[in-house]
Design a protein around this motif. Structure first.
Motif, PDB file in Angstrom:
ATOM      1  N   PRO A  99       0.828  -1.216   0.000  1.00 41.51           N
ATOM      2  CA  PRO A  99       0.000   0.000   0.000  1.00 41.51           C
ATOM      3  C   PRO A  99       0.864   1.269   0.000  1.00 41.51           C
ATOM      4  O   PRO A  99       1.938   1.266   0.597  1.00 41.51           O
ATOM      5  CB  PRO A  99      -0.785  -0.109   1.308  1.00 41.51           C
ATOM      6  N   PRO A 100       0.409   2.317  -0.676  1.00 44.65           N
ATOM      7  CA  PRO A 100      -0.849   2.363  -1.434  1.00 44.65           C
ATOM      8  C   PRO A 100      -0.678   1.790  -2.853  1.00 44.65           C
ATOM      9  O   PRO A 100       0.335   2.028  -3.505  1.00 44.65           O
ATOM     10  CB  PRO A 100      -1.135   3.868  -1.517  1.00 44.65           C
ATOM     11  N   LYS A 131      -9.537   1.534   1.908  1.00 45.67           N
ATOM     12  CA  LYS A 131      -9.403   2.938   2.309  1.00 45.67           C
ATOM     13  C   LYS A 131      -8.783   3.664   1.114  1.00 45.67           C
ATOM     14  O   LYS A 131      -7.642   3.367   0.727  1.00 45.67           O
ATOM     15  CB  LYS A 131      -8.510   3.056   3.548  1.00 45.67           C
ATOM     16  N   VAL A 132      -9.555   4.569   0.504  1.00 47.82           N
ATOM     17  CA  VAL A 132      -9.157   5.158  -0.789  1.00 47.82           C
ATOM     18  C   VAL A 132      -8.829   6.651  -0.672  1.00 47.82           C
ATOM     19  O   VAL A 132      -9.542   7.407  -0.014  1.00 47.82           O
ATOM     20  CB  VAL A 132     -10.290   4.959  -1.836  1.00 47.82           C
ATOM     21  N   LEU A 133      -7.741   7.038  -1.350  1.00 44.48           N
ATOM     22  CA  LEU A 133      -7.373   8.452  -1.480  1.00 44.48           C
ATOM     23  C   LEU A 133      -7.416   8.792  -2.968  1.00 44.48           C
ATOM     24  O   LEU A 133      -6.993   7.991  -3.804  1.00 44.48           O
ATOM     25  CB  LEU A 133      -5.945   8.678  -0.946  1.00 44.48           C
ATOM     26  N   ALA A 179      -0.375   9.108   1.460  1.00 41.60           N
ATOM     27  CA  ALA A 179      -1.112   7.831   1.532  1.00 41.60           C
ATOM     28  C   ALA A 179      -0.357   6.818   2.407  1.00 41.60           C
ATOM     29  O   ALA A 179      -0.979   6.055   3.156  1.00 41.60           O
ATOM     30  CB  ALA A 179      -1.324   7.271   0.129  1.00 41.60           C
ATOM     31  N   LYS A 180       0.976   6.811   2.303  1.00 40.54           N
ATOM     32  CA  LYS A 180       1.785   5.906   3.133  1.00 40.54           C
ATOM     33  C   LYS A 180       1.671   6.278   4.614  1.00 40.54           C
ATOM     34  O   LYS A 180       1.529   5.424   5.484  1.00 40.54           O
ATOM     35  CB  LYS A 180       3.255   5.957   2.695  1.00 40.54           C
ATOM     36  N   LYS A 182      -0.736   7.891   6.126  1.00 36.04           N
ATOM     37  CA  LYS A 182      -2.090   7.722   6.689  1.00 36.04           C
ATOM     38  C   LYS A 182      -2.676   6.317   6.430  1.00 36.04           C
ATOM     39  O   LYS A 182      -3.864   6.087   6.644  1.00 36.04           O
ATOM     40  CB  LYS A 182      -3.038   8.777   6.110  1.00 36.04           C
ATOM     41  N   PHE A 183      -1.829   5.401   5.943  1.00 38.32           N
ATOM     42  CA  PHE A 183      -2.232   3.994   5.722  1.00 38.32           C
ATOM     43  C   PHE A 183      -3.435   3.825   4.782  1.00 38.32           C
ATOM     44  O   PHE A 183      -4.384   3.109   5.096  1.00 38.32           O
ATOM     45  CB  PHE A 183      -2.516   3.296   7.066  1.00 38.32           C
ATOM     46  N   PHE A 184      -3.371   4.482   3.636  1.00 36.05           N
ATOM     47  CA  PHE A 184      -4.402   4.289   2.611  1.00 36.05           C
ATOM     48  C   PHE A 184      -4.070   3.021   1.821  1.00 36.05           C
ATOM     49  O   PHE A 184      -2.900   2.718   1.579  1.00 36.05           O
ATOM     50  CB  PHE A 184      -4.457   5.488   1.650  1.00 36.05           C
ATOM     51  N   ASP A 185      -5.119   2.294   1.412  1.00 34.45           N
ATOM     52  CA  ASP A 185      -4.908   1.064   0.635  1.00 34.45           C
ATOM     53  C   ASP A 185      -4.683   1.370  -0.843  1.00 34.45           C
ATOM     54  O   ASP A 185      -3.880   0.719  -1.510  1.00 34.45           O
ATOM     55  CB  ASP A 185      -6.137   0.141   0.741  1.00 34.45           C
ATOM     56  N   VAL A 186      -5.458   2.346  -1.358  1.00 35.54           N
ATOM     57  CA  VAL A 186      -5.446   2.640  -2.802  1.00 35.54           C
ATOM     58  C   VAL A 186      -5.361   4.145  -3.043  1.00 35.54           C
ATOM     59  O   VAL A 186      -6.009   4.927  -2.345  1.00 35.54           O
ATOM     60  CB  VAL A 186      -6.736   2.098  -3.487  1.00 35.54           C
ATOM     61  N   LEU A 187      -4.567   4.523  -4.040  1.00 31.48           N
ATOM     62  CA  LEU A 187      -4.510   5.926  -4.485  1.00 31.48           C
ATOM     63  C   LEU A 187      -4.971   5.972  -5.940  1.00 31.48           C
ATOM     64  O   LEU A 187      -4.373   5.339  -6.817  1.00 31.48           O
ATOM     65  CB  LEU A 187      -3.081   6.476  -4.376  1.00 31.48           C
ATOM     66  N   LEU A 188      -6.071   6.687  -6.199  1.00 35.36           N
ATOM     67  CA  LEU A 188      -6.575   6.855  -7.570  1.00 35.36           C
ATOM     68  C   LEU A 188      -6.092   8.190  -8.121  1.00 35.36           C
ATOM     69  O   LEU A 188      -6.347   9.234  -7.508  1.00 35.36           O
ATOM     70  CB  LEU A 188      -8.108   6.817  -7.586  1.00 35.36           C
ATOM     71  N   VAL A 189      -5.406   8.152  -9.258  1.00 30.60           N
ATOM     72  CA  VAL A 189      -4.822   9.371  -9.848  1.00 30.60           C
ATOM     73  C   VAL A 189      -5.586   9.765 -11.106  1.00 30.60           C
ATOM     74  O   VAL A 189      -5.629   9.025 -12.091  1.00 30.60           O
ATOM     75  CB  VAL A 189      -3.321   9.146 -10.194  1.00 30.60           C
ATOM     76  N   ASP A 190      -6.196  10.948 -11.076  1.00 31.31           N
ATOM     77  CA  ASP A 190      -6.893  11.498 -12.241  1.00 31.31           C
ATOM     78  C   ASP A 190      -5.888  12.325 -13.042  1.00 31.31           C
ATOM     79  O   ASP A 190      -5.200  13.175 -12.472  1.00 31.31           O
ATOM     80  CB  ASP A 190      -8.065  12.376 -11.771  1.00 31.31           C
ATOM     81  N   THR A 191      -5.793  12.069 -14.341  1.00 33.59           N
ATOM     82  CA  THR A 191      -4.847  12.829 -15.172  1.00 33.59           C
ATOM     83  C   THR A 191      -5.601  13.688 -16.184  1.00 33.59           C
ATOM     84  O   THR A 191      -6.799  13.517 -16.384  1.00 33.59           O
ATOM     85  CB  THR A 191      -3.888  11.883 -15.937  1.00 33.59           C
TER      86      THR A 191
END
Length: 467
Positions: A99-100, A131-133, A179-180, A182-191
């Motif tokens: 993660p993330p 847990k998503v960011l 994200a690291k 705050k212990f987020f599982d996934v980071l979604l990046v919009d481009t």
């Protein structure tokens, strides 16, 4: 969804379904019709050629000739080849990284990337319990950052702040560090949306990809662009190592060319379908279920999953107890039933997933449209709680007031009350063992030795008995 293709293929395959023996001559016309149906659905030519050749080879092989019902076996061959073209099974996101897990979204301008980020965040949070960011690296469209912030608050996930003055790589690296921490599982990046012919913009996303090393790189594309969607995906795949595709606006695509072409042309699986504007309108892509829907055979599995997820079980149990105790079924209950149906995508969405509904006439489809249900809800909303509990008090002046308040005519109010009375009578019959009695009466109405309830149960029905 894919109505044109469904109608055409259903009509074509009906001609061959009763054939006792299949030869090259008697399937030649059927294959020609299938080819035309696919081309009209804007499926890419190489895909059509490969599909038709494969169906022909299997149909004239031992697989069909040894079958007791060659016509039906032919339809099964068409279905399995449709599945093969779209990918043999649902391919989930591979999030098994430290993660993330970074998911990068790429695509053309206006394809629906930002909305898809919001939908995917909701899907991962609610169904995968992650847990998503989310973060926007679109520095060319200031509204994109604000749009993602709004979507994130709507679905209840955190949005990492960014500005148009930063560089995309710096934005994403900062988001990964956060994200690291705050212990987020996934980071979604919009481009940013970019054209595949724009060299400078493509270089930018290549550099971003190399720097952040995402576990998933998803290409977001508009299904309504047909085979162009597959060609654009291929151009992006040549520049970026894509891992999958999200087809947006699939609910408005009557043709289906994109869904049938993407996998064959890019070699990459479709992972999700965008099925509407709502944030929960994102479905995992199941080729076998979609093939069944295209051939007018429905999609009961998706329907069951939707009922499990969206129907308020507590309210359903309360209504069942109320009806069983003989306490009646009032207009407030009726309104709640309409709301449940709307939550599941409306009448047309439900009918699309039921077996046999693909062959409904246009007239029947028109009668089952969702506008009527919206109107019914508006009429009930214009009533007082006392009127909803005791509809028999609704007479002349009250009808006039309700019609004016809901923007409808008095005859619309009368029609609703008549439909409600019929439903109330049915509910009364179902309470206290009446359901069994009603089923016995219906069975008694069948012709001697008859074939069960045509269209619903029994041999040849919608839900035939298991053997």
């Amino acid at each position: 969804m894919f109505e044109n293709l469904t109608d055409r293929l259903s009509r074509t395959l009906k001609n061959v379904s009763g054939k006792g023996r299949l030869t090259e001559d008697n399937i030649k016309d059927t294959l020609r019709e299938v080819r035309m149906a696919l081309l009209e659905a804007d499926v890419a030519l190489p895909v059509v050629k490969a599909f038709v050749n494969q169906v022909k080879e299997r149909a004239l092989g031992t697989e069909v000739s040894k079958s007791l019902q060659p016509g039906q076996m032919f339809i099964k061959v068409v279905q399995s080849e449709l599945e093969a073209v779209m990918g043999s099974a649902n391919e989930q996101l591979n999030l098994s990284a430290q993660p993330p897990a970074v998911v990068l979204m790429a695509g053309l301008q206006g394809a629906g990337k930002t909305t898809s980020v919001g939908k995917l965040a909701k899907h991962l949070t609610e169904r995968e319990k992650k847990k998503v960011l989310v973060v926007s690296a679109d520095i060319y469209r200031p509204a994109a950052i604000k749009q993602l912030e709004t979507l994130a608050s709507e679905v209840g996930v955190e949005c990492f702040p960014s500005t148009i003055l930063q560089k995309p790589i710096d934005i994403v690296n900062s988001a990964i560090a956060h994200a690291k921490l705050k212990f987020f599982d996934v980071l979604l990046v919009d481009t940013a949306g970019r054209l595949h012919v724009d060299g400078e913009m493509m270089d930018e996303i290549k550099a971003l990809h190399a720097a952040v090393k995402p576990v998933e790189t998803l290409f977001v594309v508009d299904a309504m662009t047909g085979q162009d969607a597959a060609n654009t995906a291929k151009a992006f795949n040549d520049a970026l190592p894509l891992t999958g595709v999200i087809l947006t606006k699939a609910d408005g695509d009557a043709r289906g060319g994109a869904a049938l072409s993407v996998r064959h042309i890019t070699g990459k699986p479709i992972k999700f379908l965008g099925m509407g504007e709502k944030l929960d309108a994102l479905e995992p892509f199941h080729p076998e279920r979609l093939a069944s829907r295209i051939l007018g055979m429905g999609d009961v599995l998706s329907l069951i999953e939707e009922v499990e997820r969206k129907v308020d079980k507590k309210k359903a149990q309360q209504l069942a107890k109320k009806v069983q105790k003989g306490k009646g079924f009032d207009l407030q209950d009726f309104k709640e039933q309409l709301e449940q149906m709307r939550n599941m995508g409306g009448m047309m969405s439900l009918m699309d997933k039921l077996p046999g509904m693909g062959n409904m006439t246009a007239q029947m489809k028109d009668k089952a449209n969702d506008k009527q249900f919206v109107q019914m809800e508006a009429i009930i909303n214009s009533m007082t709680p006392a009127e909803r509990a005791r509809p028999d008090v609704i007479k002349g002046s009250r009808k006039k007031r309700i019609a004016a308040g809901s923007g409808t005519q008095i005859q619309d109010v009368n029609r609703l009350l008549k439909q409600f009375t019929q439903m109330q009578k049915m509910m009364k019959k179902m309470s206290g063992g009446g359901m069994k009695k009603m089923m016995r009466n219906m069975q008694g109405m069948m012709p001697p030795g008859g074939g069960g309830m045509g269209g619903m149960g029994g041999p040849g029905g919608m839900f035939p008995p298991r053997r």
